[in-house]
Design a protein around this motif. Structure first.
Motif, short mmCIF file in Angstrom:
data_model
loop_
_atom_site.label_atom_id
_atom_site.label_comp_id
_atom_site.label_asym_id
_atom_site.label_seq_id
_atom_site.Cartn_x
_atom_site.Cartn_y
_atom_site.Cartn_z
N ILE A 1 -35.81 15.96 24.08
CA ILE A 1 -35.59 16.57 22.76
C ILE A 1 -34.27 17.34 22.82
O ILE A 1 -34.17 18.39 23.45
CB ILE A 1 -36.74 17.50 22.36
N GLU A 2 -33.28 16.81 22.18
CA GLU A 2 -31.94 17.40 22.19
C GLU A 2 -31.88 18.65 21.31
O GLU A 2 -31.20 19.63 21.63
CB GLU A 2 -30.94 16.36 21.70
N ALA A 3 -32.59 18.60 20.19
CA ALA A 3 -32.60 19.73 19.26
C ALA A 3 -33.86 19.68 18.41
O ALA A 3 -34.38 18.61 18.10
CB ALA A 3 -31.36 19.72 18.36
N ALA B 1 -36.24 17.00 14.49
CA ALA B 1 -36.09 16.92 15.94
C ALA B 1 -35.19 15.73 16.25
O ALA B 1 -35.36 14.64 15.70
CB ALA B 1 -37.43 16.76 16.62
N ARG B 2 -34.26 15.96 17.16
CA ARG B 2 -33.32 14.91 17.57
C ARG B 2 -33.62 14.57 19.02
O ARG B 2 -33.55 15.45 19.90
CB ARG B 2 -31.89 15.38 17.38
N ARG C 1 -32.57 6.75 12.70
CA ARG C 1 -31.68 6.69 13.85
C ARG C 1 -30.32 7.27 13.47
O ARG C 1 -29.84 7.10 12.34
CB ARG C 1 -31.48 5.24 14.33
N ASP C 2 -29.72 7.96 14.41
CA ASP C 2 -28.35 8.44 14.28
C ASP C 2 -27.62 8.00 15.54
O ASP C 2 -27.78 8.63 16.59
CB ASP C 2 -28.33 9.96 14.13
N VAL D 1 -34.29 10.35 15.30
CA VAL D 1 -34.39 11.57 14.50
C VAL D 1 -35.76 11.57 13.81
O VAL D 1 -36.10 10.64 13.07
CB VAL D 1 -33.26 11.67 13.47
N LEU D 2 -36.53 12.63 14.05
CA LEU D 2 -37.85 12.79 13.45
C LEU D 2 -37.80 13.96 12.47
O LEU D 2 -37.34 15.05 12.83
CB LEU D 2 -38.90 13.06 14.52
#
Length: 576
Positions: free
Chosen positions: A261-263, A280-281, A320-321, A326-327
């Motif tokens: 989890i990046e962010a 969440a990214r 998606r990014d 991306v949630l």
């Protein structure tokens, strides 16, 4: 509409609430024509929606943006000028009793401390009505928060017209009602000496949602002898304490293998507002794992077993990014931070839903551990989906004879933010008497002295987490924003309000112990009362939430009650 039709309509909405109101204010579409209707009734019918709508169009919410304060003050100035213009227009028809404007303002450490309003009379005894013109942020713009409109909504057993827009219910609509009541009083007593020895003051706070400008104003000029804070429900006999902790975990370096989890970020907004969305990214060096997660995560989310099988999960969107997954979860139901139990019962928190699910994916090694995952594990371990502190009752759960079971200390996990240094969790806690460091003696009125026991409780909580789940340390700082405030329902001031309420609506006055903080907190001469008749802050009112709406007929009925209270205060000004 005939008077009989009006009675039938109001009885559907209010039951006994409407009966005496229609007797006292026999202007609900009187067949004798508008000329026989009271000034109050005419103004409520003809001007409430249009005047409130003018205020709703002005954006008066504060954010953390450095430019926010300037914009808010500019729009509050426009609000003031509009209200002053209404008063000037009204005064042209008055002979002796006119609305006299006043203003108090000074620079504060972070924002402008500012109240303004109107006075009737100039006597030494002061009776006040308080409302506020600032709001919480609007959330997303999809619901057109600054485009006021009237729409029908099902409410309390029947359809009722609602004025929709940010501030319509909290608290611009009530503020306009208060000004209508002031004009009705001036109209009634013009050319008389009824207000000799008395000042009736309407006070507009400009920072109730953040810093309570009225508290500074009262420090300088003194507190009214009696006042109604028109920003709650009928009628508040106690307000919980407010605690605002911040838990943090260092972000640490990104995991070298796998996906993580990046962010994790809630949408910008106030701590006292459950956010509209949480995002969440998820990223990492394993693109195949990211692809698998993107393909399967929606099903995993739907299949995940929360700590309560009946828990209503927030809607999830997957996108998606570049390679990242991306949630995004979205709120359902009530958004006021003081009623997470209402959101839990009839809605869904995007923070709680996504945090618990992703903590599970860290636990089962689908996601590599890092600072964000550690914070989400702490949230799931500490609260799960509960709102009363049930997972650690010895530290977190409290209720008492005032804030009874089911209305005890509440925990709204409202804001999570990820920075390059750490991930931070903010809670909006509204707490019962047992979480205060000084016990209530069972009779004293007002705010309890001292501060809360949360610093010690939170220290024990994070230590317990460290022992149960070793890993990166969770640290905590906390601010006691307000202590509980308890009142005596048998006191003379409550009895006066109760008497006016019963004369206006023909039913006993209800009492409420609430989590929300009002301008009455700490001021025993002031009582938070009206304009709502319900503690249900979710749909269709959506207090602090998306699609905020004011039930027009209920608010107009509250104006009649407020008018009756003021009539009584003026009639008995020498004996109170």
């Amino acid at each position: 509409m005939s008077t009989l039709s009006c009675i039938k309509r109001d009885l559907v909405h209010h039951g006994r609430l409407a009966v005496a109101a229609l007797v006292l204010f026999a202007g609900c579409g009187s067949s004798d024509g508008d000329d026989t209707r009271s000034y109050l009734e005419r103004t409520l019918a003809q001007q409430f929606v249009s005047e409130t709508s003018q205020l709703v169009t002005l954006q008066t919410y504060r954010t953390e943006d450095p430019q926010s304060e300037q914009l808010v003050v500019e729009n509050l100035t426009r609000s003031r000028d509009y209200l002053m213009g209404l008063a000037q227009e009204f005064n042209r028809g008055q002979s002796t009793l006119k609305l006299e404007p006043f203003e108090w303002r000074r620079a504060g450490p972070a924002q402008t401390q500012w109240v303004f309003g109107f006075r009737l009379g100039s006597g030494p005894k002061k009776v006040a009505i308080l409302a506020h013109l600032d709001t919480v942020p609007p959330g997303n713009a999809d619901w057109r928060p600054f485009e006021p409109r009237v729409e029908a909504r099902d409410y309390r057993g029947a359809a009722q017209p609602f004025l929709v827009g940010r501030g319509a219910a909290d608290d611009k609509g009530p503020a306009v009602l208060a000004l209508i009541v002031m004009r009705a009083l001036a109209n009634r007593y013009d050319g008389t000496n009824a207000l000799d020895g008395l000042t009736v003051e309407l006070i507009f706070d400009t920072s109730e949602e953040t810093d309570f400008s009225t508290a500074y104003y009262f420090q300088e000029v003194g507190v009214p002898d009696f006042g109604i804070v028109f920003d709650a429900v009928w009628t508040v006999r106690a307000e919980k304490g407010i605690e605002r902790p911040i838990f943090t975990v260092p972000l640490g370096p990104a995991p070298s293998n796998g996906i993580f989890i990046e962010a994790f970020n809630s949408a910008p907004g106030a701590t006292n507002q459950i956010p509209d969305t949480v995002t969440a990214r998820i990223n990492g060096n394993d693109e195949a794992a990211l692809d698998r997660l993107a393909a399967n995560v929606a099903n995993l989310y739907q299949q995940y077993g929360f700590d309560d099988p009946l828990y209503r999960r927030a809607p999830l969107e997957v996108s998606r990014d570049a390679k990242a997954v991306v949630l995004t979860t979205k709120v359902l139901g009530a958004q006021h931070g003081s009623v997470p139990d209402e959101n839990r019962a009839n809605g869904a928190s995007p923070v709680v839903s996504l945090a618990n699910f992703l903590a599970h994916l860290v636990d089962d090694a689908t996601l590599a551990p890092n600072g964000v995952g550690r914070m989400l594990q702490f949230m799931a371990w500490g609260w799960g989906t509960t709102v009363f502190g049930e997972k650690h009752p010895d530290l977190l759960e409290r209720h008492d004879q005032v804030f009874e079971q089911g209305n005890g200390t509440t925990y709204a996990l409202t804001r999570v933010t990820t920075s390059p240094q750490d991930v931070a969790l903010r809670l909006d806690i509204r707490y019962a008497l047992g979480h205060h460091g000084v016990a209530w003696d069972g009779k004293s009125e007002g705010q309890l002295p001292g501060t809360s026991v949360f610093p010690d409780a939170f220290e024990q909580l994070v230590n317990r987490f460290q022992q149960d789940r070793p890993g990166q340390a969770v640290t905590v700082t906390t601010v006691n924003a307000a202590s509980p405030d308890v009142r005596d329902p048998q006191s003379p001031r409550f009895q006066r309000i109760s008497g006016a309420y019963e004369r206006a609506v023909g039913a006993p006055m209800p009492l409420a112990a609430i989590g929300g903080g009002t301008d009455a907190k700490g001021q025993v001469n002031l009582v938070a009362a009206g304009p709502l008749f319900t503690l249900a802050f979710g749909p269709p009112i959506n207090y602090h939430g998306l699609n905020e709406g004011a039930p027009i007929e209920d608010l107009q009925l509250s104006a009649r009650i407020l008018y009756q209270i003021m009539l009584d205060e003026i009639a008995n000004k020498t004996t109170r």
